[in-house]
Motif scaffolding. Structure first.
Motif, short mmCIF file in Angstrom:
data_model
loop_
_atom_site.label_atom_id
_atom_site.label_comp_id
_atom_site.label_asym_id
_atom_site.label_seq_id
_atom_site.Cartn_x
_atom_site.Cartn_y
_atom_site.Cartn_z
N GLY A 113 0.80 -1.22 0.00
CA GLY A 113 0.00 0.00 0.00
C GLY A 113 0.84 1.27 0.00
O GLY A 113 2.06 1.24 0.07
N LYS A 114 0.15 2.38 -0.10
CA LYS A 114 0.79 3.68 -0.13
C LYS A 114 1.18 4.11 1.28
O LYS A 114 0.57 3.67 2.24
N PRO A 115 2.14 5.02 1.39
CA PRO A 115 2.48 5.56 2.71
C PRO A 115 1.27 6.22 3.36
O PRO A 115 0.42 6.80 2.67
N VAL A 116 1.19 6.12 4.66
CA VAL A 116 0.08 6.71 5.40
C VAL A 116 0.42 8.16 5.72
O VAL A 116 1.47 8.44 6.31
N PRO A 117 -0.42 9.12 5.30
CA PRO A 117 -0.12 10.52 5.60
C PRO A 117 -0.14 10.78 7.11
O PRO A 117 -0.90 10.16 7.85
N ALA A 118 0.69 11.69 7.54
CA ALA A 118 0.76 12.05 8.95
C ALA A 118 -0.50 12.78 9.38
O ALA A 118 -1.09 13.54 8.61
#
Length: 170
Positions: A113-118
């Protein structure tokens, strides 16, 4: 910047002062819990469900700081969904002195999956104090951690941290 999260929490203590109660996820990262306890803060825990810290339970405490790890909760590994993140931001906005400390110790490591936004990226009102580290992505031996402060805390930080030496190796 500084050498490790413990040092960052000491700096944060210098910036914020003593007059806060800190709520932690249950279960939580014990070292951070112990640090705040040793620094004299009243601490409490807030139960989690499958989405992370429950904002409705947090609301029932008299805490004004919530310490969370929304991108990869330790020790459970929970990734907090956007809806829960927004609930926490609404909690923080409910009072002038509330903050969320977002400990983002390893969000850059994802197996799929894509990086999780902060959470800090969704903060429009200066309520999130972001703490991160380069120790896992570069090398543990370099011990470089950092704080990203809301604008309202920058002046305080500049004034109170002026006499601190950098603990990061040249």
């Amino acid at each position: 910047i500084g050498a490790g999260n413990d040092y960052m929490l000491l700096l944060l203590h210098t910036i914020l002062g003593h007059n806060h109660k800190v709520a932690f996820e249950n279960p939580t990262y014990r070292q951070a819990y112990r640090m705040f306890e040793r620094l004299g803060y009243p601490v409490c825990t807030v139960d989690m469900d499958k989405y992370g810290m429950e904002a409705s339970i947090l609301q029932e405490t008299d805490a004004d700081i919530a310490y969370v790890m929304p991108s990869h909760q330790y020790p459970l590994g929970t990734v907090m969904p956007i809806r829960r993140r927004m609930e926490l931001l609404r909690w923080a906005e409910g009072s002038g002195a509330r903050y969320i400390i977002e400990d983002d110790y390893d969000s850059e490591f994802r197996y799929k999956g894509k990086p999780v936004p902060a959470l800090q990226g969704a903060d429009r009102n200066g309520r999130v104090i972001y703490i991160g580290t380069f120790s896992k992505s570069i090398a543990p031996a370099i011990r470089i951690s950092y704080l990203v402060l809301p604008e309202r805390l920058l002046e305080k930080a500049e004034d109170r941290l002026r006499r601190f030496s950098s603990t990061v190796s040249r």
